[in-house]
Design a protein around this motif. Structure first.
Motif, mmCIF file in Angstrom:
data_model
loop_
_atom_site.group_PDB
_atom_site.id
_atom_site.type_symbol
_atom_site.label_atom_id
_atom_site.label_comp_id
_atom_site.label_asym_id
_atom_site.label_seq_id
_atom_site.Cartn_x
_atom_site.Cartn_y
_atom_site.Cartn_z
ATOM 1 N N GLY A 257 0.807 -1.204 0.000
ATOM 2 C CA GLY A 257 0.000 0.000 0.000
ATOM 3 C C GLY A 257 0.846 1.262 0.000
ATOM 4 O O GLY A 257 2.081 1.222 -0.052
ATOM 5 N N ALA A 258 0.173 2.402 0.077
ATOM 6 C CA ALA A 258 0.831 3.696 -0.103
ATOM 7 C C ALA A 258 1.204 4.337 1.220
ATOM 8 O O ALA A 258 0.403 4.338 2.171
ATOM 9 N N LEU A 259 2.399 4.897 1.269
ATOM 10 C CA LEU A 259 2.790 5.844 2.308
ATOM 11 C C LEU A 259 2.899 7.190 1.607
ATOM 12 O O LEU A 259 3.701 7.349 0.673
ATOM 13 N N VAL A 260 2.066 8.152 2.002
ATOM 14 C CA VAL A 260 2.003 9.426 1.294
ATOM 15 C C VAL A 260 2.220 10.572 2.274
ATOM 16 O O VAL A 260 1.954 10.445 3.479
ATOM 17 N N ASN A 261 2.702 11.689 1.744
ATOM 18 C CA ASN A 261 2.844 12.870 2.592
ATOM 19 C C ASN A 261 1.507 13.597 2.682
ATOM 20 O O ASN A 261 0.504 13.168 2.100
ATOM 21 N N ALA A 262 1.484 14.705 3.391
ATOM 22 C CA ALA A 262 0.221 15.391 3.644
ATOM 23 C C ALA A 262 -0.350 16.056 2.409
ATOM 24 O O ALA A 262 -1.499 16.510 2.418
ATOM 25 N N ASN A 263 0.425 16.109 1.319
ATOM 26 C CA ASN A 263 -0.089 16.594 0.039
ATOM 27 C C ASN A 263 -0.649 15.470 -0.819
ATOM 28 O O ASN A 263 -1.067 15.702 -1.949
ATOM 29 N N GLY A 264 -0.628 14.241 -0.288
ATOM 30 C CA GLY A 264 -1.125 13.111 -1.059
ATOM 31 C C GLY A 264 -0.134 12.591 -2.079
ATOM 32 O O GLY A 264 -0.522 11.890 -3.017
ATOM 33 N N GLU A 265 1.149 12.879 -1.902
ATOM 34 C CA GLU A 265 2.191 12.402 -2.827
ATOM 35 C C GLU A 265 2.809 11.115 -2.297
ATOM 36 O O GLU A 265 3.151 11.022 -1.112
ATOM 37 N N LEU A 266 2.950 10.148 -3.176
ATOM 38 C CA LEU A 266 3.493 8.849 -2.793
ATOM 39 C C LEU A 266 4.983 8.983 -2.480
ATOM 40 O O LEU A 266 5.779 9.378 -3.328
ATOM 41 N N ILE A 267 5.362 8.648 -1.253
ATOM 42 C CA ILE A 267 6.775 8.698 -0.878
ATOM 43 C C ILE A 267 7.340 7.323 -0.540
ATOM 44 O O ILE A 267 8.554 7.159 -0.439
ATOM 45 N N GLY A 268 6.459 6.309 -0.377
ATOM 46 C CA GLY A 268 6.957 4.974 -0.058
ATOM 47 C C GLY A 268 5.911 3.908 -0.286
ATOM 48 O O GLY A 268 4.706 4.193 -0.357
ATOM 49 N N ILE A 269 6.393 2.664 -0.412
ATOM 50 C CA ILE A 269 5.523 1.490 -0.541
ATOM 51 C C ILE A 269 5.641 0.697 0.752
ATOM 52 O O ILE A 269 6.715 0.196 1.095
ATOM 53 N N ASN A 270 4.544 0.596 1.501
ATOM 54 C CA ASN A 270 4.573 -0.083 2.796
ATOM 55 C C ASN A 270 4.978 -1.543 2.631
ATOM 56 O O ASN A 270 4.496 -2.234 1.733
ATOM 57 N N ALA A 271 5.864 -2.027 3.526
ATOM 58 C CA ALA A 271 6.439 -3.352 3.305
ATOM 59 C C ALA A 271 6.480 -4.223 4.552
ATOM 60 O O ALA A 271 6.326 -5.431 4.449
ATOM 61 N N ALA A 272 6.718 -3.666 5.735
ATOM 62 C CA ALA A 272 6.920 -4.524 6.906
ATOM 63 C C ALA A 272 6.640 -3.748 8.177
ATOM 64 O O ALA A 272 6.605 -2.516 8.195
#
Length: 510
Positions: A257-272
């Protein structure tokens, strides 16, 4: 009202222009533009705002949630390749297993994914889709569509899948290099088989290595051993861990799933996550999107990752490691070996050098180096700053591909100056290369290169290709070491320790 109407019209025109530009620039098949280039077209009209100042997550959640999908996988009941009871072994290894142990492969499991393009490219974790017989994606409009794997990489735990659909919602990619500790973030996914769930937290740390990928690849597969026996080539552990750590609640099912900043921009892919219970306790880990961009573009272009290598093994320095190495520096990466024929050797790097910077960025630990090199390709050049004899030096290293580097391992493993066969054991041995020892996380060892029929190794079914680390408690690094260690028996018993496809082993031979 008039002002609001003007804003709505302007937004509509901007959105239409972005979509029109995407359609205009999109090549046939959609494969020539990188994911980042496509993003630049899709979000051309969006203003850039610093996310650190935003405290309202409503807009971010609303913009991201439609583009985060539920992935459901199914497996055959007799899948012997599945490592454990679910595709979340990555979680369970870090949890301590949750008491379930090794079980038969699941019939079904689920995770999350993030849509990258309107025509159906979706990023997720490798461990979500690995070895699945069937992959289904449930879209935000409740449609269920089949997906195929475009590429997957256990070294980063990333996978790219594709569904046949159009006009899908897309998450905007951000810049993970700009992420700051303490910054607000959202985790979006399908935890515990719930519907779309959004949780909030902050960035707790960056460039975090948790050892989970290296642990899962510590032992080579039987197929890798067969390849080694044919060619002398044993793959090394090339895992890249440089996670973004967050306390946003992440649970099994959030994977991919998505890890996003407060602007809704994807900064990471959740993994563990790190937990002793199997559920969130405040430590979640995401793959930085800047690393993912390169991996995903490779998947779409080649179906696999084209990874560049410097060609060194190293130890991350701290006070304890510096004391052990008898050096004063406590930051940087201490070069323990240079691979023959590698870019590092051509650039003049030597054992004992301390890598201080990569591309001008200071290096404190191995994730700092691994992530930066992980974004590059064979043939790319990288500037290294290293310390030698108290002086800082700069050099440019041309990265080589996996085949170029791996081809140097065969002589290092297979070469055996005396090829001595130990009569008592009925086996021949060769010194293990530094790369092979690093792969197994051992300090010493010899590789079994030959077995004589009817003798002890043959009767005990010890195969070619295994690594023998000690005999009668004495470390071995050569055939001579083996010969010298054999007489040191206790009660006529020869004790042989090593590591093979099934893990570490010890034999007591009369």
């Amino acid at each position: 009202m008039k002002r609001i109407g003007i804003m709505v019209v302007a937004a509509f025109i901007g959105g239409a222009a972005a979509i029109g530009g995407y359609k205009l620039l999109e090549p046939k098949g959609g494969d020539a533009l990188s994911f980042q280039e496509q993003q630049n077209v899709l979000f051309a009209s969006n203003p850039k705002v610093a996310s650190t100042g935003a405290v309202d997550f409503v807009e971010a959640a609303a913009s991201v949630s439609p583009a985060v999908v539920h992935i459901k996988t199914s497996y055959t009941g007799n899948s012997s390749n599945q490592r454990g009871g679910s595709p979340f072994d990555m979680f369970e290894d870090f949890f301590g297993g949750g008491g379930r142990g090794m079980q038969r492969a699941p019939r079904a499991a689920s995770g999350s994914g993030v849509i990258l393009t309107p025509d159906g490219y979706i990023v997720t974790n490798n461990h979500v889709v690995d070895k699945a017989d069937k992959i289904e994606v449930i879209l935000s409009d409740r449609r269920k569509v089949s997906a195929k794997v475009i590429g997957k990489d256990p070294n980063t735990d990333l996978a790219l899948i594709k569904v046949e659909a159009t006009n899908l919602p897309v998450v905007k990619m951000g810049n993970s290099d700009n992420v700051q500790i303490g910054e607000w973030v959202l985790a979006v996914g399908f935890p515990l088989d719930l519907q779309t769930t959004v949780t909030a937290g902050i960035i707790s740390a960056k460039a975090r290595s948790i050892g989970i990928l290296g642990r899962s690849q510590q032992q080579p597969t039987e197929e890798e051993y067969e390849e080694y026996q044919r060619t002398g080539k044993m793959p090394t552990n090339n895992s890249i861990e440089s996670y973004i750590q967050t306390d946003a609640a992440i649970n099994p099912g959030n994977s991919g799933g998505a890890l996003v900043n407060a602007n809704g921009e994807l900064i990471g892919i959740n993994a563990a996550i790190a937990s002793q219970t199997g559920t969130n306790v405040g430590y979640g880990f995401a793959i930085p999107v800047n690393l993912a961009k390169k991996i995903l573009d490779d998947f779409r272009k080649y179906g696999a990752v084209k990874r560049g290598y410097i060609g060194v093994t190293f130890a991350a320095l701290d006070a304890d490691e510096a004391e052990k190495l008898k050096i004063d520096d406590i930051t940087g990466l201490y070069v323990t070996d240079v691979v023959p024929g590698s870019g590092a050797e051509a650039a003049g790097l030597r054992k004992g050098d301390i890598i201080k910077k990569v591309g001008g960025a200071t290096i404190y630990d191995s994730p700092d180096l691994q992530e930066k090199i992980g974004r590059m390709s064979p043939g790319d050049k990288v500037q290294l700053t290293y310390l030698r004899d108290g002086q800082l030096k700069n050099t440019n290293v041309t990265l080589k591909g996996e085949n170029s580097v791996a081809s140097t391992l065969k002589p290092a493993v297979a070469k055996n100056t005396n090829k001595a066969t130990i009569d008592k054991l009925g086996a021949s041995f060769a010194p293990a290369s530094a790369q092979l020892k690093t792969r197994y996380r051992v300090q010493n060892g010899v590789v079994v290169t030959g077995i004589e029929q009817g003798k002890l190794f043959d009767s005990w079914e010890i195969p070619k290709g295994v690594l023998i680390t000690s005999i009668n408690g004495k470390p071995v690094n050569s055939s001579k070491d083996v010969e010298d260690a054999l007489p040191a028996t206790r009660n006529g018993m020869t004790r042989i320790s090593g590591v093979g496809p099934e893990g570490a082993f010890t034999f007591n031979i009369n």
